[in-house]
Design a protein around this motif. Structure first.
Motif, PDB file in Angstrom:
ATOM      1  N   ARG A 175       0.752  -1.107  -0.006  1.00 45.82           N
ATOM      2  CA  ARG A 175       0.061   0.264   0.060  1.00 45.82           C
ATOM      3  C   ARG A 175       1.001   1.121  -0.162  1.00 45.82           C
ATOM      4  NH1 ARG A 175      -3.292  -3.943  -0.138  1.00 45.82           N
ATOM      5  NH2 ARG A 175      -2.388  -3.671  -2.170  1.00 45.82           N
ATOM      6  N   ARG A 176       2.092   1.310   0.401  1.00 45.36           N
ATOM      7  CA  ARG A 176       3.057   2.201   0.489  1.00 45.36           C
ATOM      8  C   ARG A 176       4.080   2.277  -0.796  1.00 45.36           C
ATOM      9  NH1 ARG A 176       2.110   5.818   1.985  1.00 45.36           N
ATOM     10  NH2 ARG A 176       4.002   6.724   2.596  1.00 45.36           N
TER      11      ARG A 176
ATOM     12  N   GLU B   2     -10.371  15.247  -8.507  1.00 39.94           N
ATOM     13  CA  GLU B   2     -11.408  14.257  -7.696  1.00 39.94           C
ATOM     14  C   GLU B   2     -10.673  12.918  -8.130  1.00 39.94           C
ATOM     15  OE1 GLU B   2     -15.096  13.505  -9.892  1.00 39.94           O
ATOM     16  OE2 GLU B   2     -16.149  13.198  -7.907  1.00 39.94           O
ATOM     17  N   GLN B   3     -10.235  12.177  -9.056  1.00 33.62           N
ATOM     18  CA  GLN B   3      -9.725  11.047  -9.278  1.00 33.62           C
ATOM     19  C   GLN B   3      -8.492  10.706  -8.455  1.00 33.62           C
ATOM     20  OE1 GLN B   3      -9.542   7.820 -12.803  1.00 33.62           O
ATOM     21  NE2 GLN B   3      -9.995   9.890 -13.321  1.00 33.62           N
TER      22      GLN B   3
ATOM     23  N   TYR C 259      -9.148  10.244  -5.086  1.00 35.00           N
ATOM     24  CA  TYR C 259      -9.727   9.081  -4.874  1.00 35.00           C
ATOM     25  C   TYR C 259      -8.715   8.051  -4.687  1.00 35.00           C
ATOM     26  CZ  TYR C 259     -12.138   4.685  -5.796  1.00 35.00           C
ATOM     27  OH  TYR C 259     -12.739   3.458  -5.672  1.00 35.00           O
ATOM     28  N   PHE C 260      -7.538   8.018  -5.582  1.00 40.28           N
ATOM     29  CA  PHE C 260      -6.279   7.232  -5.154  1.00 40.28           C
ATOM     30  C   PHE C 260      -5.702   7.326  -4.001  1.00 40.28           C
ATOM     31  CE2 PHE C 260      -7.181   6.288  -9.860  1.00 40.28           C
ATOM     32  CZ  PHE C 260      -7.074   4.997  -9.776  1.00 40.28           C
TER      33      PHE C 260
ATOM     34  N   ARG D 112      -7.071   8.554  -1.078  1.00 35.29           N
ATOM     35  CA  ARG D 112      -7.901   7.876  -0.117  1.00 35.29           C
ATOM     36  C   ARG D 112      -7.742   6.456  -0.125  1.00 35.29           C
ATOM     37  NH1 ARG D 112     -13.349  10.397   0.700  1.00 35.29           N
ATOM     38  NH2 ARG D 112     -13.101   9.246   2.513  1.00 35.29           N
ATOM     39  N   LEU D 113      -7.737   5.817  -1.410  1.00 36.87           N
ATOM     40  CA  LEU D 113      -7.667   4.367  -1.446  1.00 36.87           C
ATOM     41  C   LEU D 113      -6.370   3.817  -0.764  1.00 36.87           C
ATOM     42  CD1 LEU D 113      -8.781   3.186  -4.931  1.00 36.87           C
ATOM     43  CD2 LEU D 113      -9.920   3.029  -2.763  1.00 36.87           C
ATOM     44  N   HIS D 114      -5.391   4.690  -0.841  1.00 40.19           N
ATOM     45  CA  HIS D 114      -4.038   4.294   0.085  1.00 40.19           C
ATOM     46  C   HIS D 114      -4.058   4.629   1.495  1.00 40.19           C
ATOM     47  CE1 HIS D 114      -1.716   2.769  -3.219  1.00 40.19           C
ATOM     48  NE2 HIS D 114      -2.140   3.529  -3.973  1.00 40.19           N
ATOM     49  N   GLY D 115      -5.325   5.328   2.095  1.00 37.77           N
ATOM     50  CA  GLY D 115      -5.524   5.738   3.374  1.00 37.77           C
ATOM     51  C   GLY D 115      -5.232   6.881   3.774  1.00 37.77           C
ATOM     52  N   TRP D 116      -5.279   7.734   2.911  1.00 37.36           N
ATOM     53  CA  TRP D 116      -4.953   9.214   3.431  1.00 37.36           C
ATOM     54  C   TRP D 116      -6.398   9.970   3.721  1.00 37.36           C
ATOM     55  CZ3 TRP D 116      -0.448  12.512   3.744  1.00 37.36           C
ATOM     56  CH2 TRP D 116       0.849  11.595   3.569  1.00 37.36           C
ATOM     57  N   THR D 117      -6.331  10.871   4.828  1.00 39.64           N
ATOM     58  CA  THR D 117      -7.604  11.443   4.947  1.00 39.64           C
ATOM     59  C   THR D 117      -8.046  12.427   3.761  1.00 39.64           C
ATOM     60  OG1 THR D 117      -6.519  13.388   5.881  1.00 39.64           O
ATOM     61  CG2 THR D 117      -6.933  11.703   7.366  1.00 39.64           C
TER      62      THR D 117
ATOM     63  N   ALA E  61      -6.011  15.621   3.433  1.00 47.33           N
ATOM     64  CA  ALA E  61      -4.751  15.628   3.228  1.00 47.33           C
ATOM     65  C   ALA E  61      -4.495  15.064   1.582  1.00 47.33           C
ATOM     66  CB  ALA E  61      -4.171  14.552   4.144  1.00 47.33           C
TER      67      ALA E  61
ATOM     68  N   ARG F 122      -4.830  18.093  -0.541  1.00 46.30           N
ATOM     69  CA  ARG F 122      -3.705  18.849  -0.372  1.00 46.30           C
ATOM     70  C   ARG F 122      -2.588  18.140  -1.315  1.00 46.30           C
ATOM     71  NH1 ARG F 122      -1.248  18.155   4.735  1.00 46.30           N
ATOM     72  NH2 ARG F 122      -0.368  16.269   3.711  1.00 46.30           N
TER      73      ARG F 122
ATOM     74  N   ALA G 151      -1.227   9.966 -10.078  1.00 46.58           N
ATOM     75  CA  ALA G 151      -2.050   9.001  -9.427  1.00 46.58           C
ATOM     76  C   ALA G 151      -1.045   7.949  -8.540  1.00 46.58           C
ATOM     77  CB  ALA G 151      -2.954   8.066 -10.460  1.00 46.58           C
TER      78      ALA G 151
END
Lengths: 296, 366
Positions: free
Chosen positions: A73-74, A92-93, A96-97, A99-104, A107, A110, A144
């Motif tokens: 994931r990292r 947006e896209q 999305y990626f 966030r899929l990796h765990g970011w708020t 963040a 940003r 991405a």
């Protein structure tokens, strides 16, 4: 440090990877070169876990420990098969990626905006991906791969389809990652870019690693030791020097091989006696030549 | 770093689900088709209420001695006249529906009246004037056959329509990710399980949401137009329908996703999902054509693909014992779990295989 050890992959009878081992050191830009179908994409997919290697054969590890799904994931990955959601907006896209990796959400937003600005897509953030030119889609693809600030980068042909300005741009982003200590593995057919950019090289052909390691060391090992001398006066005398074979000469220029370091140093001393030395050094061998030599 | 946490399976599923739902809600095609569907439901209820309200009382002309009878009688609007010729003129002009004459009580005509129509028998007038014998029912609580038919049609149609609509939506969305090649990036970011579960869940939420919208609209419209349906008769079967629908739909969605993952182009989706489409269609056709056959209905109520239609029907008809829906639900849950497991393996095995159609065996032996 990312390490592959004895990884093999068969598709039925066909061998895609045969006992592949190499390392990608921390902070090292590692160029992965090989012809079409040599096994680069297969190796990268195995590193990312989207493809399974032959069971029981070999391992992929990070800092000495077997790679897990959580480690992956990292990773930042740019697959050979490019693609984003055509109807989603660029920002947006990328968010999305992230966030899929765990970011708020905040963040990820940003990170994504910063990255898109830096890649020159600041003006296009609210356009759907399908309205971007191919080159710009490629930049979005790079965004991405990087939006989650990965610890390791694995990029399959990150430079293909980019104009020289964009190549420059992406190069600097990737270099920053390597400077920050991340292992960076990237493949490319554009050997001039690889030569300029990489610290280490991995050369693959027919599913086998033919050579890997420090770029300059590989150059030493695989390029013939041929020396160049340029004098302000005629260099014809060189043909009579002991232990020297002149491969070609033209006026003050000579290309030669030396039997020993002593013989070569002797040439320089004699050259100084004969007059002004414009240049003296090892002939520069391009990566393309090394590649041909290694793969042959 | 507080900005970043290793994503859990649940949070990955939630993200995929949310994307699936928001992208669909943003699609004009989806909004328009949902709007049209709701309009159609509303229109059918309104038209139904207008048609039934149109049963206005027939208008007649009563001649001579018949006037008294018509006065005493219920539900006829009448014009009194002494001239039969005048009445016939009115009938021909279409001002009245029938003429009623006093023809005297005879054994052949105990009412003593004659009804004159223009070109057809004025049944409504005849009905009002006829003497009906006393009627008794042995089973007064048995469901009305017409209502039964419409309930069967309703359950069948809702399951069929949403199965087809959202099944093909999920199939398209799976192939879209393959066709646009975004799938490899997704697979490197989240587990295959999260991707498939998110898609199934997102589309199930949309399907159930649409059904709820239809149900609410229908109840509101029926209440407003004053057609209070006997909710007590329908209630339990509707609740069971919803429960069965949720799991049945998840099973269908997994099948659609797995089937669609075998191909790489949206043009090929139709051919590869047609067996699943058939599975959705069969319960619908069966419940409509053979819904009155208890044996067929009993079998349907246990086969996982038709249970969402069959079991609520049997509950409505009062044929099911209390434990039967529970047993059928257990069977449905077990088969949904099996389908999800196999579906996930097919999905995982074929997502990265581009080009032609992937064989199921190939997909399973990744």
């Amino acid at each position: 440090m990312l390490e592959l050890q004895h990884v093999s992959k068969h598709y039925g009878e066909r061998v895609a990877l045969d006992d592949v081992s190499f390392t990608v050191g921390d902070g090292r830009m590692t160029g992965f070169v090989g012809g079409n179908g040599a096994g680069k994409t297969t190796a990268m997919r195995i590193i990312l876990g989207v493809l399974n290697a032959d069971p029981g054969a070999g391992s992929v590890s990070i800092d000495g420990a077997p790679l897990t799904a959580v480690d992956r994931r990292r990773f930042g990955y740019m697959p050979e098969e490019r693609g984003l959601y055509p109807k989603m907006k660029v920002l947006e896209q990328i968010v999305y990626f992230g966030r899929l990796h765990g970011w708020t959400p905040a963040a990820a937003r940003r990170n994504a905006s910063e990255l898109l600005e830096r890649l020159g897509l600041g003006e296009r953030m609210d356009d759907p991906v399908e309205r971007l030119s191919l080159g710009n889609q490629q930049r979005a693809q790079i965004a991405a791969a990087l939006v989650h600030r990965p610890d390791v980068l694995v990029l399959d042909e990150p430079f293909s389809g980019l104009d020289p300005m964009a190549v420059e741009n992406v190069q600097s982003v990737l270099s920053d990652y390597a400077t920050g200590g991340a292992p960076v593995l990237f493949s490319s057919h554009q050997l001039d870019i690889v030569e300029r950019l990489c610290d280490d090289l991995v050369i693959i052909a027919d599913g086998r690693i033919r050579a890997s390691g420090d770029r300059e060391k590989l150059r030493d090992e695989h390029a013939p030791a041929v020396w160049e001398l340029l004098l302000s006066k005629d260099a014809g005398w060189l043909r009579d020097e002991p232990g020297i074979r002149v491969l070609s000469s033209d006026g003050g220029y000579a290309l030669f091989e030396a039997d020993s370091d002593d013989a070569r140093q002797q040439v320089l001393r004699r050259a100084l006696d004969h007059g002004d030395v414009v240049s003296f050094g090892r002939q520069h061998v391009s990566l393309a030549q090394i590649f041909k030599e290694v793969v042959r | 770093m507080s900005d970043y946490t290793t994503p859990s399976l649940t949070s990955s599923i939630a993200l995929v689900t949310a994307r699936e739902v928001t992208m669909r809600l943003r699609s004009k095609a989806f909004l328009i088709s949902t709007g049209l569907l709701l309009l159609a439901v509303l229109a059918s209820i309104l038209i139904g209420s207008l048609v039934s309200a149109n049963g206005s009382t027939p208008k007649v002309a009563a001649v001579g001695g018949a006037i008294q009878t018509v006065q005493a009688d219920r539900g006829l609007t009448y014009v009194a006249t002494d001239s039969q010729a005048e009445a016939e003129k009115m009938l021909k002009a279409g001002d009245i529906d029938a003429i009623i004459l006093d023809s005297g009580v005879t054994p052949a005509n105990p009412t003593g009246l004659t009804v004159v129509g223009n070109d057809s028998v004025p049944n409504d007038v005849v009905g009002v004037l006829s003497q009906t014998p006393h009627v008794e029912l042995l089973d007064p609580n048995a469901p009305n056959p017409l209502l039964t038919y419409f309930v069967a049609l309703g359950f069948g149609l809702v399951f069929f329509m949403s199965g087809i609509t959202f099944g093909s939506t999920i199939a398209q969305s799976v192939v879209e990710e393959k066709q646009t090649r975004v799938v490899e990036l997704l697979l490197s970011s989240i587990p295959v399980r999260a991707l498939m579960a998110g898609k199934v869940l997102g589309n199930s939420i949309l399907a159930i949401g649409q059904i709820l919208a239809i149900a609410i609209l229908a109840v509101v419209a029926l209440t407003i137009t004053g057609q209070r349906v006997t909710v007590s008769a329908l209630g339990p079967s509707i609740i069971w329908f919803v429960v069965f629908f949720v799991f049945g739909f998840i099973m269908l969605a997994a099948l659609f996703a797995a089937a669609a993952s075998l191909v790489s182009r949206s043009e090929d989706v139709g051919s590869v999902t047609s067996p699943v489409t058939l599975l959705v269609m069969i319960p619908y056709l069966l419940v409509i054509t053979m819904g009155s056959n208890p044996t067929v209905l009993t079998i349907m109520s246990y086969v996982p693909f038709s249970a969402p239609v069959g079991m609520p029907m049997r509950i409505f008809l009062g044929q099911a014992q209390w434990w039967e829906p529970l047993l059928s639900l257990v069977i449905l849950l077990a088969s949904t779990a099996v389908v999800l497991w196999i579906g996930e393996r097919i999905y995982a095995g074929s997502l990265l295989k581009m080009g032609g159609r992937v064989k199921i065996r190939e997909a399973l032996s990744r």
